[in-house]
Design a protein around this motif. Structure first.
Motif, PDB file in Angstrom:
ATOM      1  N   GLN A 445       0.844  -1.182   0.000  1.00  0.00           N
ATOM      2  CA  GLN A 445       0.000   0.000   0.000  1.00  0.00           C
ATOM      3  C   GLN A 445       0.883   1.237   0.000  1.00  0.00           C
ATOM      4  O   GLN A 445       2.069   1.182   0.342  1.00  0.00           O
ATOM      5  CB  GLN A 445      -0.937  -0.001   1.211  1.00  0.00           C
ATOM      6  CG  GLN A 445      -1.981  -1.114   1.164  1.00  0.00           C
ATOM      7  CD  GLN A 445      -2.918  -1.080   2.353  1.00  0.00           C
ATOM      8  OE1 GLN A 445      -3.015  -0.094   3.087  1.00  0.00           O
ATOM      9  NE2 GLN A 445      -3.623  -2.189   2.569  1.00  0.00           N
ATOM     10  N   MET A 446       0.292   2.352  -0.398  1.00  0.00           N
ATOM     11  CA  MET A 446       1.037   3.596  -0.558  1.00  0.00           C
ATOM     12  C   MET A 446       0.339   4.693   0.238  1.00  0.00           C
ATOM     13  O   MET A 446      -0.892   4.700   0.352  1.00  0.00           O
ATOM     14  CB  MET A 446       1.089   3.957  -2.039  1.00  0.00           C
ATOM     15  CG  MET A 446       1.869   5.209  -2.376  1.00  0.00           C
ATOM     16  SD  MET A 446       2.308   5.253  -4.145  1.00  0.00           S
ATOM     17  CE  MET A 446       0.708   5.296  -4.916  1.00  0.00           C
ATOM     18  N   ALA A 447       1.121   5.605   0.793  1.00  0.00           N
ATOM     19  CA  ALA A 447       0.543   6.695   1.578  1.00  0.00           C
ATOM     20  C   ALA A 447       1.300   7.988   1.299  1.00  0.00           C
ATOM     21  O   ALA A 447       2.462   7.968   0.874  1.00  0.00           O
ATOM     22  CB  ALA A 447       0.587   6.367   3.067  1.00  0.00           C
ATOM     23  N   VAL A 448       0.625   9.110   1.537  1.00  0.00           N
ATOM     24  CA  VAL A 448       1.232  10.423   1.373  1.00  0.00           C
ATOM     25  C   VAL A 448       1.609  10.959   2.745  1.00  0.00           C
ATOM     26  O   VAL A 448       0.790  10.973   3.676  1.00  0.00           O
ATOM     27  CB  VAL A 448       0.273  11.407   0.680  1.00  0.00           C
ATOM     28  CG1 VAL A 448       0.897  12.790   0.574  1.00  0.00           C
ATOM     29  CG2 VAL A 448      -0.115  10.890  -0.691  1.00  0.00           C
ATOM     30  N   LEU A 449       2.856  11.390   2.889  1.00  0.00           N
ATOM     31  CA  LEU A 449       3.334  11.949   4.147  1.00  0.00           C
ATOM     32  C   LEU A 449       4.173  13.178   3.827  1.00  0.00           C
ATOM     33  O   LEU A 449       5.160  13.100   3.086  1.00  0.00           O
ATOM     34  CB  LEU A 449       4.172  10.906   4.906  1.00  0.00           C
ATOM     35  CG  LEU A 449       4.792  11.350   6.227  1.00  0.00           C
ATOM     36  CD1 LEU A 449       3.718  11.729   7.232  1.00  0.00           C
ATOM     37  CD2 LEU A 449       5.687  10.251   6.796  1.00  0.00           C
ATOM     38  N   MET A 450       3.741  14.339   4.339  1.00  0.00           N
ATOM     39  CA  MET A 450       4.454  15.593   4.130  1.00  0.00           C
ATOM     40  C   MET A 450       4.677  15.884   2.644  1.00  0.00           C
ATOM     41  O   MET A 450       5.763  16.287   2.220  1.00  0.00           O
ATOM     42  CB  MET A 450       5.788  15.582   4.872  1.00  0.00           C
ATOM     43  CG  MET A 450       5.656  15.481   6.379  1.00  0.00           C
ATOM     44  SD  MET A 450       7.255  15.535   7.239  1.00  0.00           S
ATOM     45  CE  MET A 450       6.734  15.428   8.951  1.00  0.00           C
ATOM     46  N   GLY A 451       3.642  15.636   1.836  1.00  0.00           N
ATOM     47  CA  GLY A 451       3.709  15.961   0.418  1.00  0.00           C
ATOM     48  C   GLY A 451       4.505  15.009  -0.434  1.00  0.00           C
ATOM     49  O   GLY A 451       4.760  15.305  -1.608  1.00  0.00           O
ATOM     50  N   GLN A 452       4.926  13.863   0.139  1.00  0.00           N
ATOM     51  CA  GLN A 452       5.676  12.881  -0.628  1.00  0.00           C
ATOM     52  C   GLN A 452       5.019  11.512  -0.503  1.00  0.00           C
ATOM     53  O   GLN A 452       4.343  11.216   0.489  1.00  0.00           O
ATOM     54  CB  GLN A 452       7.130  12.821  -0.156  1.00  0.00           C
ATOM     55  CG  GLN A 452       7.879  14.148  -0.372  1.00  0.00           C
ATOM     56  CD  GLN A 452       9.349  14.049  -0.055  1.00  0.00           C
ATOM     57  OE1 GLN A 452       9.752  13.297   0.830  1.00  0.00           O
ATOM     58  NE2 GLN A 452      10.171  14.805  -0.769  1.00  0.00           N
TER      59      GLN A 452
END
Length: 681
Positions: A445-452
Motif C-alpha cells: 500500500q502507498m501513503a502520502v506523508l508531508m507531500g511525498q
C-alpha cells in the motif's frame, strides 16, 4: 585403488572436504554434519540430464504427447511441457486418458516457432532468428509462457526504429500487450515526424479536417485539440450513424468558435445546424440531419460494431471499453497545420488538420441550444465514453492522491511485478507515466506523508517479501530509498498519522498467516519504532486515517476473511475493536469522504466483490452502499476531490486496467468520463 576421502575438521566443528577420485580431480562437497548426513550438489548433473531429455524428445523416445502444428508433428513429454506451459497443463490435466498418448492440434501457429519453444522448455535457452521472433511471441502467448512473451517483446522493442514502429504497434495491439504497446507509443510520440515519412505510416487510413477560425483565435494545444476531435468523431459515429470510412472519403469542415467549441463548420455557415453543448472545454456536437429510420435500425442492431444510444445501454462496461479510442501523438508541421496519429474505434488512423480563417458569414459564437423533435425522441443524454484506462492492468497496486492527481504504482499482471507508475489527470481524463520505482513490487500500500509518496514492503514476485521502502518526491520526479523495515513484510497496511508513517499487519515470511506487528516511521529522524500490536493477526487489510485515529479493516487471519475492525489511538498507543463490517473481506480498498470510511470491493474467500459499505464513526455502524460496476479485489482506491476512484484489481477472471468513480450524492458508481466531479483550481 579405492576412492578415499581427505577430511579436515573445521573450527566450527563441522566437517568440510574433498573427495579425491582416482583421476586426481577434486569434487566439491557441501558441509557434512556430525550426525552422518552427506549433502552433495552435482553442478553438471542438471545440464547433462536436460540435454539427454531433449535428445530423447528429438528421437521420439519415451514421448507421450504429439503436437500437430500446421501438418507438422512434434513429439515431446507431457510432464516437461506441463511444467513450462500453463495452457498445456490445463489441457493435459483435463485428459480422460492420462496414460495414453495425447494429441494436441494447432492450425494457426508456426511449426518452427513451436519447435523453438520446445527447445526452450527442455534447455532453458531461447534461440530464434529475428524473422521468427513475432511467431515465437504468438506461440508463447497461446501457451501462456509469460516469461518468453516478455523476452520476445523486449527484443522487438530493442529492434524498433522509425521504419518499423507502425508495424510493431499493429503487432502489439493484435497481441493485446499493453506493456509493449505503451513503449511503442512513447517512441512514436518522440519520433512522429520521422515515423510519418515511412511506408507503413503512409498506408494508414486518414481523416482530413479543415477547421475554420476567427481572425483573433488560435487552435488549442495538441492534447486538448485532439481530445475535441476524437469526441467529434465519436459523436458522428454514435449519433449520426456515420461510418468511419465515409468520414474519410472527403475533407470534413469544422468550426472552432470564439467560446472554444468545435462544431460542424459547413452546417453552421449554412444556418442549418442545431448545436448540443456542454461546458467550455467539452465537445459541442452538431446534428447534421434527422436520423433516418433505417439508420436507427442499423445502430440498434450494431452490425458494424459501432456504439450508439440504443445499444450502449445493452452493453456492459467491459464490452464498451473494448473499442479503443486513443490519441497517440501529434506534431505541428507548419503554421496552423497539424499531424496526428490516433486510434479511432479500434482503427489506427492518421488525422491531418488545417486551421484557416473562417468566412465573414461565420457566426461570432456557437448557436444556442435548440432541441429538435427527432432528438428529443432519442434518449435525453448519451452515455459518455469510458474513463481512460491505465496503460497497464494492475492488481495489488499502491494508490494515492497527490497534488490533484491520482497515482497508481506497481502491482502485478499475471506473474510479473511492475515498477512503472502512472499518474491520472481528471481534467484531461488521461494517464501518463512518472518515474518508475526502484524496485518492482506488488501487494503493498502507498501513503502520502508531508507531500511525498511512500511505499513500504510488498513482494517483487521472485523472492521473499520485501523489507525495503522508497519515497517519491514530486518536485524532482525521483524515488529514493528509505530505511528498511526490521522484518520483511508483504500485504501490510500503510497509512500516515500525525506526521508519521505506519505499517500495520501483513504476511509472515512464509505467507501462511497474518501478523499483529505495527511499526511507525519518523521521516525526520529516519528511524522505525514499535507500536502496540493488533488484537487480531491480519494481512491484506485496508488501513487509513480519520480524525486522528487509524483504522485497520478486515483482511485475513490465515486464509479466513475477516469482517472485524480495529481503531488505533496514538495518544495512548492502544487498539480497540469497533463495530464489524457487514461483509468479511480481504484485499479491499478504503477511502475517507465527509468524515466517513468507504470500504470498496475485496475478496470474500470465494469471489471478488462489487459491494461497498460505509462506516459512520459517530454512530459506530456500517451500512451497505451502491455496488461498483465491476468486481474488484486488490484494487487501488483513493479520494480525489469529491470523487472516490477505484482502479485496476482482479475481477475473478482478468486483471483490470479500468477505472470507475463513486458519486456520494447519488450513491452510484460509473465508469464514464461524464461522471467526474470537476476539481477546483
Amino acid at each position: 585403488m579405492k576412492n578415499y576421502f581427505s577430511i579436515a575438521k573445521s573450527t566450527n566443528s563441522l566437517y568440510r572436504d574433498k573427495c579425491i577420485l582416482k583421476s586426481g580431480i577434486p569434487t566439491k562437497f557441501s558441509k557434512m554434519i556430525p550426525n552422518g548426513y552427506l549433502i552433495f550438489e552435482d553442478e553438471s548433473f542438471l545440464d547433462s540430464t536436460v540435454a539427454k531429455m531433449n535428445a530423447l524428445r528429438k528421437s521420439g523416445q519415451f514421448c507421450d504427447v504429439r503436437l500437430q502444428v500446421c501438418g507438422h508433428e512434434l513429439m515431446a513429454h507431457r510432464a516437461v511441457l506441463a511444467c513450462c506451459s500453463p495452457y498445456l497443463f490445463e489441457i493435459f490435466n483435463s485428459d480422460n486418458e492420462p496414460h495414453g498418448v495425447s494429441h494436441v492440434t494447432f492450425e494457426d501457429l508456426d511449426p518452427e516457432a513451436v519447435e523453438i519453444l520446445l527447445n526452450y522448455a527442455y534447455t532453458a535457452q531461447l534461440k530464434a532468428d529475428k524473422e521468427l521472433v513475432k511467431e515465437v511471441y504468438s506461440a508463447a502467448k497461446r501457451f501462456k509462457m509469460e516469461r518468453v512473451k516478455q523476452i520476445c517483446g523486449d527484443y522487438l522493442l530493442s529492434k524498433m526504429d522509425c521504419q518499423n514502429a507502425i508495424s510493431f504497434r499493429n503487432f502489439a495491439s493484435s497481441m493485446g500487450d499493453a506493456r509493449v504497446l505503451a513503449k511503442v507509443d512513447a517512441f512514436i510520440q518522440d519520433h512522429l515526424l520521422e515515423v510519418s515519412e515511412q511506408e507503413d505510416f503512409l498506408k494508414l487510413p486518414r481523416l482530413k479536417l479543415e477547421v475554420m477560425l476567427e481572425d483573433n483565435l488560435t487552435l488549442p494545444s495538441n492534447g486538448k485539440l485532439y481530445s475535441k476531435v476524437l469526441n467529434w468523431v465519436q459523436r458522428s459515429l454514435w449519433e449520426n450513424g456515420d461510418q468511419l470510412e465515409r468520414l474519410m472519403e472527403e475533407v470534413q469542415t469544422l468550426y472552432y468558435s470564439p467560446d472554444h467549441k468545435l462544431v460542424d463548420g459547413g452546417l453552421v455557415i449554412e444556418g442549418h445546424s442545431e448545436v448540443f453543448g456542454g461546458e467550455e472545454d467539452h465537445l459541442q456536437f452538431v446534428q447534421k440531419r434527422p436520423v433516418r429510420e433505417s439508420t436507427q435500425r442499423q445502430m440498434s442492431c450494431s452490425s458494424s460494431g459501432s456504439l450508439s444510444p440504443s445499444n450502449q445501454a445493452a452493453n456492459t462496461p467491459k464490452q464498451t471499453a473494448r473499442r479503443e479510442w486513443k490519441y497517440i501523438a501529434s506534431e505541428k508541421t507548419t503554421n496552423n497545420t497539424y499531424l496526428c496519429l490516433a486510434v479511432l474505434d479500434g482503427v489506427l488512423c492518421v488525422i491531418f488538420l488545417h486551421g484557416r480563417s473562417s468566412p465573414q458569414t461565420s457566426p461570432s459564437a456557437t448557436p444556442c441550444l435548440m432541441k429538435s423533435l427527432s432528438f428529443e425522441a432519442q434518449p435525453e443524454e448519451l452515455e459518455d465514453q469510458p474513463l481512460s484506462p491505465m496503460h497497464y492492468a494492475r492488481s495489488g497496486l499502491g494508490t494515492a492522491a497527490l497534488n490533484g492527481k491520482l497515482i497508481a504504482a506497481g502491482g502485478y499482471n499475471r506473474e510479473e511485478c511492475l515498477r512503472t507508475v502512472e499518474c491520472y489527470d481528471p481534467k484531461e481524463d488521461r494517464w501518463s507515466f512518472i518515474a518508475p520505482m526502484r524496485t518492482p513490487r506488488a501487494r503493498f500500500q502507498m501513503a502520502v506523508l508531508m507531500g511525498q509518496l511512500y511505499v513500504i514492503g510488498g513482494s517483487n514476485g521472485h523472492s521473499d517479501e520485501l523489507s525495503c521502502g522508497e519515497r517519491y518526491d514530486p518536485h524532482t520526479d525521483e524515488w529514493t530509498q528509505v530505511p528498511e523495515l526490521r522484518t520483511n513484510r508483504c500485504n501490510a497496511g500503510v497509512s500516515s498519522l500525525n506526521n508519521k508513517l505506519y505499517v500495520v499487519g501483513g504476511s509472515d515470511p512464509c505467507g501462511q498467516k497474518g501478523l499483529k506487528n505495527c511499526d511507525a516511521f519518523d521521516p525526520v529522524t529516519k528511524t522505525w519504532s514499535n507500536c502496540a500490536s493488533l488484537n487480531i493477526r491480519r494481512h491484506q487489510a485496508a488501513v487509513c486515517e480519520l480524525d486522528g485515529f487509524m483504522y485497520v479493516i478486515g483482511g485475513a487471519e490465515s486464509w479466513n476473511c475477516l469482517n472485524s475492525v480495529e481503531r488505533y489511538n496514538p495518544e495512548n498507543n492502544t487498539w480497540t475493536m469497533i463495530a464489524p463490517m457487514n461483509v468479511a473481506r480481504r484485499g479491499a480498498g478504503v477511502a475517507v469522504h465527509a468524515g466517513k470510511l468507504f470500504v470498496v470491493g475485496g475478496f470474500d474467500g470465494s469471489h471478488a466483490l462489487r459491494c461497498v459499505e460505509v462506516y459512520d464513526p459517530a454512530r459506530n455502524e456500517w451500512r451497505m452502499l451502491g455496488s461498483m460496476t465491476t468486481s474488484r479485489s486488490n484494487a487501488g482506491v483513493a479520494m480525489l476531490g469529491e470523487t472516490i476512484y477505484a482502479v485496476g484489481g482482479f475481477d475473478g477472471n482478468e486483471f483490470l486496467n479500468t477505472v470507475e468513480v463513486y458519486n456520494a450524492e447519488t450513491d452510484e458508481w460509473n465508469d464514464c468520463a461524464k461522471a467526474l466531479t470537476p476539481l477546483s483550481d
